[in-house]
Design an enzyme around this catalytic site. Sequence first.
Site, PDB file in Angstrom:
ATOM      1  N   LYS A 114       0.829  -1.217   0.000  1.00 45.08           N
ATOM      2  CA  LYS A 114       0.000   0.000   0.000  1.00 45.08           C
ATOM      3  C   LYS A 114       0.861   1.264   0.000  1.00 45.08           C
ATOM      4  O   LYS A 114       0.444   2.304  -0.490  1.00 45.08           O
ATOM      5  CB  LYS A 114      -0.933   0.009   1.222  1.00 45.08           C
ATOM      6  CG  LYS A 114      -2.132  -0.909   1.048  1.00 45.08           C
ATOM      7  CD  LYS A 114      -3.190  -0.609   2.110  1.00 45.08           C
ATOM      8  CE  LYS A 114      -4.560  -1.091   1.767  1.00 45.08           C
ATOM      9  NZ  LYS A 114      -4.825  -2.466   1.664  1.00 45.08           N
TER      10      LYS A 114
ATOM     11  N   LYS B 278      -3.317 -11.407  -6.792  1.00 47.51           N
ATOM     12  CA  LYS B 278      -4.610 -11.753  -6.203  1.00 47.51           C
ATOM     13  C   LYS B 278      -5.712 -10.863  -6.790  1.00 47.51           C
ATOM     14  O   LYS B 278      -5.445  -9.725  -7.202  1.00 47.51           O
ATOM     15  CB  LYS B 278      -4.570 -11.626  -4.672  1.00 47.51           C
ATOM     16  CG  LYS B 278      -4.524 -10.200  -4.170  1.00 47.51           C
ATOM     17  CD  LYS B 278      -4.779 -10.104  -2.664  1.00 47.51           C
ATOM     18  CE  LYS B 278      -4.690  -8.636  -2.258  1.00 47.51           C
ATOM     19  NZ  LYS B 278      -4.951  -8.344  -0.879  1.00 47.51           N
TER      20      LYS B 278
ATOM     21  N   LYS C 189     -10.265  -5.433  -5.507  1.00 48.75           N
ATOM     22  CA  LYS C 189     -11.135  -4.374  -6.001  1.00 48.75           C
ATOM     23  C   LYS C 189     -10.305  -3.225  -6.558  1.00 48.75           C
ATOM     24  O   LYS C 189     -10.705  -2.571  -7.518  1.00 48.75           O
ATOM     25  CB  LYS C 189     -12.025  -3.885  -4.840  1.00 48.75           C
ATOM     26  CG  LYS C 189     -12.824  -2.629  -5.114  1.00 48.75           C
ATOM     27  CD  LYS C 189     -13.845  -2.863  -6.228  1.00 48.75           C
ATOM     28  CE  LYS C 189     -14.760  -1.691  -6.462  1.00 48.75           C
ATOM     29  NZ  LYS C 189     -14.187  -0.492  -6.983  1.00 48.75           N
TER      30      LYS C 189
HETATM   31  P1  TYM Z   1     -10.271  -7.086   3.610  1.00 50.40           P
HETATM   32  O1  TYM Z   1     -11.443  -6.221   3.880  1.00 50.40           O
HETATM   33  O2  TYM Z   1      -9.156  -6.542   2.760  1.00 50.40           O
HETATM   34  O3  TYM Z   1     -10.747  -8.435   2.954  1.00 50.40           O
HETATM   35  C1  TYM Z   1     -11.849  -9.138   3.480  1.00 50.40           C
HETATM   36  C2  TYM Z   1     -11.604 -10.626   3.403  1.00 50.40           C
HETATM   37  O4  TYM Z   1     -11.528 -11.056   2.044  1.00 50.40           O
HETATM   38  C3  TYM Z   1     -10.353 -11.839   1.839  1.00 50.40           C
HETATM   39  N1  TYM Z   1      -9.888 -11.657   0.454  1.00 50.40           N
HETATM   40  C4  TYM Z   1      -9.532 -12.663  -0.354  1.00 50.40           C
HETATM   41  N2  TYM Z   1      -9.499 -13.993  -0.156  1.00 50.40           N
HETATM   42  C5  TYM Z   1      -9.104 -14.759  -1.202  1.00 50.40           C
HETATM   43  N3  TYM Z   1      -8.730 -14.261  -2.413  1.00 50.40           N
HETATM   44  C6  TYM Z   1      -8.737 -12.924  -2.648  1.00 50.40           C
HETATM   45  N4  TYM Z   1      -8.384 -12.450  -3.842  1.00 50.40           N
HETATM   46  C7  TYM Z   1      -9.148 -12.069  -1.598  1.00 50.40           C
HETATM   47  N5  TYM Z   1      -9.287 -10.718  -1.473  1.00 50.40           N
HETATM   48  C8  TYM Z   1      -9.725 -10.495  -0.216  1.00 50.40           C
HETATM   49  C9  TYM Z   1      -9.368 -11.278   2.866  1.00 50.40           C
HETATM   50  O5  TYM Z   1      -8.325 -12.179   3.134  1.00 50.40           O
HETATM   51  C10 TYM Z   1     -10.266 -11.039   4.053  1.00 50.40           C
HETATM   52  O6  TYM Z   1     -10.462 -12.229   4.792  1.00 50.40           O
HETATM   53  N6  TYM Z   1      -7.784  -6.653   7.847  1.00 50.40           N
HETATM   54  C11 TYM Z   1      -8.923  -7.271   7.228  1.00 50.40           C
HETATM   55  C12 TYM Z   1     -10.241  -6.964   7.945  1.00 50.40           C
HETATM   56  C13 TYM Z   1     -10.165  -7.199   9.402  1.00 50.40           C
HETATM   57  C14 TYM Z   1     -10.245  -8.448  10.054  1.00 50.40           C
HETATM   58  C15 TYM Z   1     -10.084  -8.165  11.446  1.00 50.40           C
HETATM   59  C16 TYM Z   1     -10.417  -9.756   9.595  1.00 50.40           C
HETATM   60  C17 TYM Z   1     -10.003  -6.242  10.355  1.00 50.40           C
HETATM   61  N7  TYM Z   1      -9.955  -6.810  11.593  1.00 50.40           N
HETATM   62  C18 TYM Z   1     -10.110  -9.190  12.384  1.00 50.40           C
HETATM   63  C19 TYM Z   1     -10.440 -10.777  10.564  1.00 50.40           C
HETATM   64  C20 TYM Z   1     -10.274 -10.467  11.929  1.00 50.40           C
HETATM   65  C21 TYM Z   1      -9.025  -6.787   5.811  1.00 50.40           C
HETATM   66  O7  TYM Z   1      -8.605  -5.709   5.501  1.00 50.40           O
HETATM   67  O8  TYM Z   1      -9.675  -7.615   4.984  1.00 50.40           O
END
Ligand code: TYM
Length: 338
Positions: A115, A205, A208
């Site tokens: 990022k 990966k 969005k």
């Molecule tokens: P975030 O919002 O970026 O993504 C949400 C979830 O989607 C999964 N994901 C994917 N899995 C497989 N292939 C992909 N291409 C792909 N793109 C996204 C992410 O791995 C995630 O599980 N930090 C986290 C949110 C968060 C969180 C937490 C999660 C904040 N606190 C505590 C679990 C526990 C995040 O930014 O995910």
Amino acid sequence: MKTILTGLRINSDLQLGNYLGAIAPMVRLANAHNKDHRINFFIPDLHSIISNIDGDLQTNIIRNVKYYLAAGLEINDNVHIYRQSYVPAHSELNWILNCSATMGELNRMTQYKEKGEGKSSVNVGIFDYPVLMAADILLYDATYVPVGEDQFQHLELTRNIATRFNHKYGEIFTIPAPTAEQAKAMGQDDGKGIRIRDLTNPEKKMSKSTPGENSKIMLSDTPAVAAKKIMSATTDSVGTIRFDMFNQPGISNLLQIEALVTNTPLQEVISTWSGETSYGDLKQKVASSVSTMLAELQAKFAAIPDELIYELFASGEKYANEAANIKLLAVQKAVNLR
Ligand code: TYM
């Protein structure tokens, strides 16, 4: 009672990777264990403001929860849905954990590096975001945290921070399961996390934020648009279908999507298609599976009233504040702030 917990940011509409990597595994795990586990699904709205929001944050929050319900999340007294910023203990624990995390380990986080790449200035929230994530998890003694593979590094960091804290101040936190065990609980027998690839550049990966409409399938895409995107996915010139993420990432990604969307073991999908030579046939099958899945999801989504989500927040946030404040007080006592 053990806790299963996860969250998804609400910066934008969700893409297929979010669904297959986090929503579907969370729903499967939650529904299988909701009699004897706490199921915490929360909206990390504080995490969302680290970067731009597409659309309106409040609208995105409601949409995000609706996707979980549309995916089949069953609600009972053990299931809690809440917004992070409505539970101030998350931010307070974030600060206390900052004092157990090191600059070195946060500097190594891949997401932070990606990022920040090429930017002259990066906000502190982006740097500290994994520590807030650790607070989200540790406040509720979560054992299982269904997330995609890109978040596994943050889970490992959470385990390290909690272990260090417990070592210094006493056994306060439950250490979440190791990532290989997390993957197995999510149905990944190989112990690896799920990573859905970009359709046009399968080395990366699906995300969005990648430009190019055809690189990702949004959960709001019409089934026809989604099918078209699958049909135009980048493959390779090998000419034979094989599951080989290194040499044939595009084809392997399609096999993986097919397995997850149809809830079929990956090995079964691989043996059905291995050795076949028509990439077109495989694409058509995956396009049809994804379209069917999206059509069902969207129909269920449209039937969920906003009021239901606000009702769930009201009870979920009451539970979350009570549970989190008990843990926060234990932490404050351990570090001698109380
Ligand atoms: P975030 O919002 O970026 O993504 C949400 C979830 O989607 C999964 N994901 C994917 N899995 C497989 N292939 C992909 N291409 C792909 N793109 C996204 C992410 O791995 C995630 O599980 N930090 C986290 C949110 C968060 C969180 C937490 C999660 C904040 N606190 C505590 C679990 C526990 C995040 O930014 O995910």
